[in-house]
Design an enzyme around this catalytic site. Sequence first.
Site, PDB file in Angstrom:
ATOM      1  N   ASP A   1      14.994 -22.281   3.721  1.00 24.62           N
ATOM      2  CA  ASP A   1      16.220 -21.542   3.377  1.00 24.62           C
ATOM      3  C   ASP A   1      16.261 -21.279   1.869  1.00 24.62           C
ATOM      4  O   ASP A   1      16.626 -20.191   1.420  1.00 24.62           O
ATOM      5  CB  ASP A   1      17.452 -22.356   3.801  1.00 24.62           C
ATOM      6  CG  ASP A   1      17.355 -22.795   5.248  1.00 24.62           C
ATOM      7  OD1 ASP A   1      17.332 -21.929   6.123  1.00 24.62           O
ATOM      8  OD2 ASP A   1      17.263 -24.012   5.495  1.00 24.62           O
TER       9      ASP A   1
ATOM     10  N   HIS B   1      20.814 -27.313   7.809  1.00 20.32           N
ATOM     11  CA  HIS B   1      19.858 -26.237   8.115  1.00 20.32           C
ATOM     12  C   HIS B   1      20.352 -25.550   9.380  1.00 20.32           C
ATOM     13  O   HIS B   1      19.925 -25.855  10.493  1.00 20.32           O
ATOM     14  CB  HIS B   1      18.453 -26.798   8.315  1.00 20.32           C
ATOM     15  CG  HIS B   1      17.512 -25.769   8.889  1.00 20.32           C
ATOM     16  ND1 HIS B   1      17.130 -24.641   8.198  1.00 20.32           N
ATOM     17  CD2 HIS B   1      16.933 -25.673  10.105  1.00 20.32           C
ATOM     18  CE1 HIS B   1      16.338 -23.911   8.963  1.00 20.32           C
ATOM     19  NE2 HIS B   1      16.210 -24.507  10.129  1.00 20.32           N
TER      20      HIS B   1
HETATM   21  P1  NAX Z   1       6.507 -25.197  18.855  1.00 24.45           P
HETATM   22  O1  NAX Z   1       7.303 -25.185  20.119  1.00 24.45           O
HETATM   23  O2  NAX Z   1       5.435 -24.198  18.631  1.00 24.45           O
HETATM   24  O3  NAX Z   1       5.842 -26.633  18.662  1.00 24.45           O
HETATM   25  C1  NAX Z   1       6.552 -27.813  18.865  1.00 24.45           C
HETATM   26  C2  NAX Z   1       5.570 -28.829  19.363  1.00 24.45           C
HETATM   27  O4  NAX Z   1       6.240 -30.083  19.417  1.00 24.45           O
HETATM   28  C3  NAX Z   1       5.049 -28.531  20.778  1.00 24.45           C
HETATM   29  O5  NAX Z   1       3.638 -28.494  20.766  1.00 24.45           O
HETATM   30  C4  NAX Z   1       5.589 -29.704  21.602  1.00 24.45           C
HETATM   31  O6  NAX Z   1       4.684 -30.112  22.614  1.00 24.45           O
HETATM   32  C5  NAX Z   1       5.750 -30.762  20.531  1.00 24.45           C
HETATM   33  N1  NAX Z   1       6.664 -31.854  20.869  1.00 24.45           N
HETATM   34  C6  NAX Z   1       7.808 -31.801  21.597  1.00 24.45           C
HETATM   35  N2  NAX Z   1       8.332 -33.027  21.732  1.00 24.45           N
HETATM   36  C7  NAX Z   1       7.502 -33.871  21.076  1.00 24.45           C
HETATM   37  C8  NAX Z   1       7.505 -35.267  20.880  1.00 24.45           C
HETATM   38  N3  NAX Z   1       8.466 -36.051  21.379  1.00 24.45           N
HETATM   39  N4  NAX Z   1       6.508 -35.814  20.160  1.00 24.45           N
HETATM   40  C9  NAX Z   1       5.524 -35.043  19.656  1.00 24.45           C
HETATM   41  N5  NAX Z   1       5.456 -33.710  19.826  1.00 24.45           N
HETATM   42  C10 NAX Z   1       6.449 -33.130  20.529  1.00 24.45           C
HETATM   43  O7  NAX Z   1       7.602 -25.143  17.681  1.00 24.45           O
HETATM   44  P2  NAX Z   1       7.410 -24.777  16.157  1.00 24.45           P
HETATM   45  O8  NAX Z   1       7.593 -23.326  15.972  1.00 24.45           O
HETATM   46  O9  NAX Z   1       6.179 -25.430  15.650  1.00 24.45           O
HETATM   47  O10 NAX Z   1       8.727 -25.461  15.529  1.00 24.45           O
HETATM   48  C11 NAX Z   1       8.866 -26.864  15.505  1.00 24.45           C
HETATM   49  C12 NAX Z   1      10.281 -27.238  15.122  1.00 24.45           C
HETATM   50  O11 NAX Z   1      10.579 -26.782  13.796  1.00 24.45           O
HETATM   51  C13 NAX Z   1      11.360 -26.625  16.016  1.00 24.45           C
HETATM   52  O12 NAX Z   1      12.336 -27.618  16.290  1.00 24.45           O
HETATM   53  C14 NAX Z   1      11.952 -25.547  15.134  1.00 24.45           C
HETATM   54  O13 NAX Z   1      13.274 -25.224  15.502  1.00 24.45           O
HETATM   55  C15 NAX Z   1      11.879 -26.219  13.792  1.00 24.45           C
HETATM   56  N6  NAX Z   1      12.019 -25.358  12.616  1.00 24.45           N
HETATM   57  C16 NAX Z   1      12.645 -25.909  11.537  1.00 24.45           C
HETATM   58  C17 NAX Z   1      12.769 -25.214  10.363  1.00 24.45           C
HETATM   59  C18 NAX Z   1      13.460 -25.823   9.192  1.00 24.45           C
HETATM   60  O14 NAX Z   1      13.634 -25.094   8.201  1.00 24.45           O
HETATM   61  N7  NAX Z   1      13.883 -27.097   9.192  1.00 24.45           N
HETATM   62  C19 NAX Z   1      12.284 -23.820  10.237  1.00 24.45           C
HETATM   63  C20 NAX Z   1      11.223 -23.477  11.240  1.00 24.45           C
HETATM   64  C21 NAX Z   1      11.484 -24.007  12.619  1.00 24.45           C
HETATM   65  O15 NAX Z   1      12.448 -23.211  13.261  1.00 24.45           O
END
Ligand code: NAX
Length: 330
Positions: A159, A187
């Site tokens: 952000d 966020h």
């Molecule tokens: P993806 O869905 O591509 O990848 C997430 C991965 O996490 C998947 O491979 C899934 O199998 C794995 N996962 C789920 N539960 C798990 C657990 N208990 N232990 C280990 N792995 C687990 O998502 P992606 O685009 O990589 O985003 C990841 C996270 O970042 C999401 O929650 C997203 O909302 C968040 N974000 C946060 C941002 C921030 O500024 N704080 C910005 C970017 C993003 O939106």
Amino acid sequence: MKTPVRIAVTGAAGQISYALLFRLIAGDLLGPDQPVILHLLETPEARAALDGVAMELDDCAAPLLHDYVLTDSATTAFDAVDLAFLVGARPRIAGMERKDLLEINADIFRTQGRALNERAKRNARILIVGNPANTNALIAWSNAPELGADNFSAMTRLDHNRAVTLLAHRCESPVSAVKGVIVWGNHSNTQFPDLHHASVDGIPALERVGWDWYEQQFIQTVQVRGTAVLQVRGKSSAASAAHAALGHMRDWVLGTPADDWVSMALPGDGSYDVEPGLVFSYPVVVRDGQRHIVRDLSINRFCAERMKQTEAELAAERAVVQHLLGRRTP
Ligand code: NAX
């Protein structure tokens, strides 16, 4: 050769991690002479995809990649780690209420907080990226009684970076000319991007851009930028999120620039009248490995109202997951 640094990445087969891991082994975080051991955590369902990521890590023949661990166990993933990027989280799917999303992710971050408490180095730096990032960080921290508030933070750097670029473009200046941007709070769409202390080429930002543009366009554009990227790209931000995570962690380890601060969400200490304990984004400097909230910035009524709105949202999120908070309920 330097002793390798152990770095945990959760959600290691996801899209943000795909943009992060290859930069970690290229030295983009800690420099070109610092070997790393990656501890990669995934769910059992994503284990095959993680094996594929590991094949690609191998195929880089990266001299800095000393070793890696692939696991679906949080305790194995966090064993003796120095740094942890907690990226993995469950996304919101159609029909899911926000409350359900909070609870599902709270359960994940409670487990991971306990595992960090048991296994991570006592001075580990733990960055929560997975959403809802601030409240997930609160859960992890509250379930890690032997680690301190100083070990935890949540990411608002994306952000912050979005706000810096939007301001720079408006002023037709390079991003390096922008200083003093702040993202306060959560966020989420209630975050408050604040330009009252910002400057561009040394001139107060609000003088450069004018109040109307700031109030009517800038704030909302930053708040909803994630949705805008999703609509245009068809997928949520990944490379920019990985870049922000690297920047956040690098500044935390190596220190912030001498002439600026960054935005980081961390367990608050009551600064700026925010309820202590909520994981709230503040302007932060890091000196000699210690982070400090920048204090005594003037806050006018306009800013105070927006800071209260985002604080109220964080308090409401905490109320939903209260039963999952650990022994130390801040
Ligand atoms: P993806 O869905 O591509 O990848 C997430 C991965 O996490 C998947 O491979 C899934 O199998 C794995 N996962 C789920 N539960 C798990 C657990 N208990 N232990 C280990 N792995 C687990 O998502 P992606 O685009 O990589 O985003 C990841 C996270 O970042 C999401 O929650 C997203 O909302 C968040 N974000 C946060 C941002 C921030 O500024 N704080 C910005 C970017 C993003 O939106």
